[in-house]
Design an enzyme around this catalytic site. Structure first.
Site, PDB file in Angstrom:
ATOM      1  N   HIS A   6       0.818  -1.220   0.000  1.00 33.16           N
ATOM      2  CA  HIS A   6       0.000   0.000   0.000  1.00 33.16           C
ATOM      3  C   HIS A   6       0.855   1.276   0.000  1.00 33.16           C
ATOM      4  O   HIS A   6       0.314   2.380  -0.120  1.00 33.16           O
ATOM      5  CB  HIS A   6      -1.007  -0.010   1.161  1.00 33.16           C
ATOM      6  CG  HIS A   6      -0.494   0.519   2.454  1.00 33.16           C
ATOM      7  ND1 HIS A   6      -0.085  -0.274   3.493  1.00 33.16           N
ATOM      8  CD2 HIS A   6      -0.313   1.795   2.887  1.00 33.16           C
ATOM      9  CE1 HIS A   6       0.325   0.479   4.501  1.00 33.16           C
ATOM     10  NE2 HIS A   6       0.192   1.738   4.158  1.00 33.16           N
ATOM     11  N   SER A   9       4.454   2.490   8.125  1.00 28.54           N
ATOM     12  CA  SER A   9       4.029   1.428   7.215  1.00 28.54           C
ATOM     13  C   SER A   9       5.192   0.874   6.410  1.00 28.54           C
ATOM     14  O   SER A   9       6.057   1.626   5.970  1.00 28.54           O
ATOM     15  CB  SER A   9       3.031   1.985   6.200  1.00 28.54           C
ATOM     16  OG  SER A   9       1.820   2.198   6.815  1.00 28.54           O
ATOM     17  N   GLY A  19       3.389   6.629   8.481  1.00 29.31           N
ATOM     18  CA  GLY A  19       4.802   6.788   8.154  1.00 29.31           C
ATOM     19  C   GLY A  19       5.647   5.584   8.563  1.00 29.31           C
ATOM     20  O   GLY A  19       6.776   5.436   8.104  1.00 29.31           O
ATOM     21  N   ASP A  47      -0.770  -7.282   1.944  1.00 29.32           N
ATOM     22  CA  ASP A  47      -0.071  -5.985   1.900  1.00 29.32           C
ATOM     23  C   ASP A  47       1.441  -6.218   1.985  1.00 29.32           C
ATOM     24  O   ASP A  47       2.057  -6.078   3.040  1.00 29.32           O
ATOM     25  CB  ASP A  47      -0.566  -5.104   3.059  1.00 29.32           C
ATOM     26  CG  ASP A  47      -0.118  -3.666   2.921  1.00 29.32           C
ATOM     27  OD1 ASP A  47       0.407  -3.304   1.848  1.00 29.32           O
ATOM     28  OD2 ASP A  47      -0.304  -2.901   3.891  1.00 29.32           O
TER      29      ASP A  47
HETATM   30  C1  4AZ Z   1      -0.554   4.322   8.438  1.00 32.66           C
HETATM   31  O1  4AZ Z   1      -1.337   5.228   8.188  1.00 32.66           O
HETATM   32  C2  4AZ Z   1      -0.743   3.504   9.658  1.00 32.66           C
HETATM   33  N1  4AZ Z   1      -1.610   1.912  14.309  1.00 32.66           N
HETATM   34  C3  4AZ Z   1       0.152   2.500   9.970  1.00 32.66           C
HETATM   35  C4  4AZ Z   1      -0.015   1.743  11.115  1.00 32.66           C
HETATM   36  C5  4AZ Z   1      -1.087   1.995  11.945  1.00 32.66           C
HETATM   37  C6  4AZ Z   1      -1.976   2.994  11.651  1.00 32.66           C
HETATM   38  C7  4AZ Z   1      -1.810   3.757  10.502  1.00 32.66           C
HETATM   39  C8  4AZ Z   1      -1.246   1.150  13.183  1.00 32.66           C
HETATM   40  O2  4AZ Z   1       0.389   4.086   7.688  1.00 32.66           O
END
Ligand code: 4AZ
Length: 246
Positions: A44, A191, A189, A97
């Site tokens: 993603h 991710s 951020g 993902d």
């Molecule tokens: C994001 O927006 C995101 N709390 C990544 C992880 C989590 C929430 C949002 C987990 O990339």
């Protein structure tokens, strides 16, 4: 990362920082170095056509801070190839993902090192403590990314419990982790970055930071891509062995 600590890249030497290179470089996501020439991250992080535009992406290894470069610790690469999981489902809650980035092979140093992949389908016990790392936000409503690499501890949550927290959308390809106090979590951020667990003195990449409802919200743990479901996919696409102990 919410509720964690400033970390050094030496304690997470597989940590990758992925950027989109337009007129400037924009930070996109974290990632993990699984072999000298391959970075594992989240699908993603990319638009669906990224595979045809790999040359627009840049990977940094050995980075302590987003806003400063240190030639003594860093290695910078253009993405040579981007492979998004063909069944990545953006509509149905981020199933599959996972993505791979091929880089010109990195050199191992004290700040750049591969992480081990766990054996296929291996599951650790519920409550097991693992760590997450990233350059993402320190709070859900924060204006900006942390800039400094941070890490935090989280505990593995059972499938059953997690399906009660998220009544739709937790698949077998995901797992949840959080802290009992709900004070530590991944956030925007982070991710694509690593959830690693230490087993018999070795760090293994069990999860890819994927999604969640907000950050460090009560009963809304972080959701991670279950790396042990993808050993074959990784091997097929990279030739990196299904079970690799550094
Ligand atoms: C994001 O927006 C995101 N709390 C990544 C992880 C989590 C929430 C949002 C987990 O990339």
């Amino acid at each position: 990362i919410v509720g964690g600590n400033v970390a050094t890249i030496r304690s997470h030497p597989w940590m990758a920082a992925i950027y989109h290179h337009k007129r400037q470089e924009y930070f996109l996501c974290g990632g993990s170095l699984i072999s000298p020439c391959w970075v594992l991250t989240a699908a993603h992080c990319f638009p669906p056509d990224a595979a045809t535009k790999a040359h627009q992406y840049v990977v940094y290894l050995g980075k302590n801070a987003l806003n400063e470069s240190n030639p003594l610790t860093e290695q910078r690469f253009w993405a040579e190839k981007i492979i998004l999981h063909s069944q990545f489902d953006e509509q149905k809650g981020f199933n599959n993902d996972i993505a791979l980035i091929k880089i010109q092979c990195s050199k191992e140093t004290s700040t750049v090192k591969t992480v081990c992949l766990p054996p296929p389908n291996q599951k650790l016990p519920v409550g097991f403590t693992c760590e997450i790392a990233g350059y993402g936000k320190q709070g859900q409503y924060s204006w900006e990314y942390s800039k400094l690499l941070r890490d935090a501890s989280v505990e593995l949550i059972s499938e059953n419990t997690c399906s009660q927290y998220y009544t739709t959308g937790i698949t077998d390809n995901m797992f949840c982790a959080g802290s009992p106090s709900w004070k530590t979590d991944a956030c925007q951020g982070d991710s694509g970055g690593p959830l690693t667990c230490e087993v018999l003195g070795q760090m293994f990449l069990y999860g890819i930071i994927s999604w969640g409802d907000g950050c460090a919200k009560e009963t809304k743990p972080g959701v991670y891509t279950q790396v042990t479901k993808y050993n074959q996919w990784i091997a097929d696409n990279t030739g990196v062995a299904a079970f690799s102990t550094g």
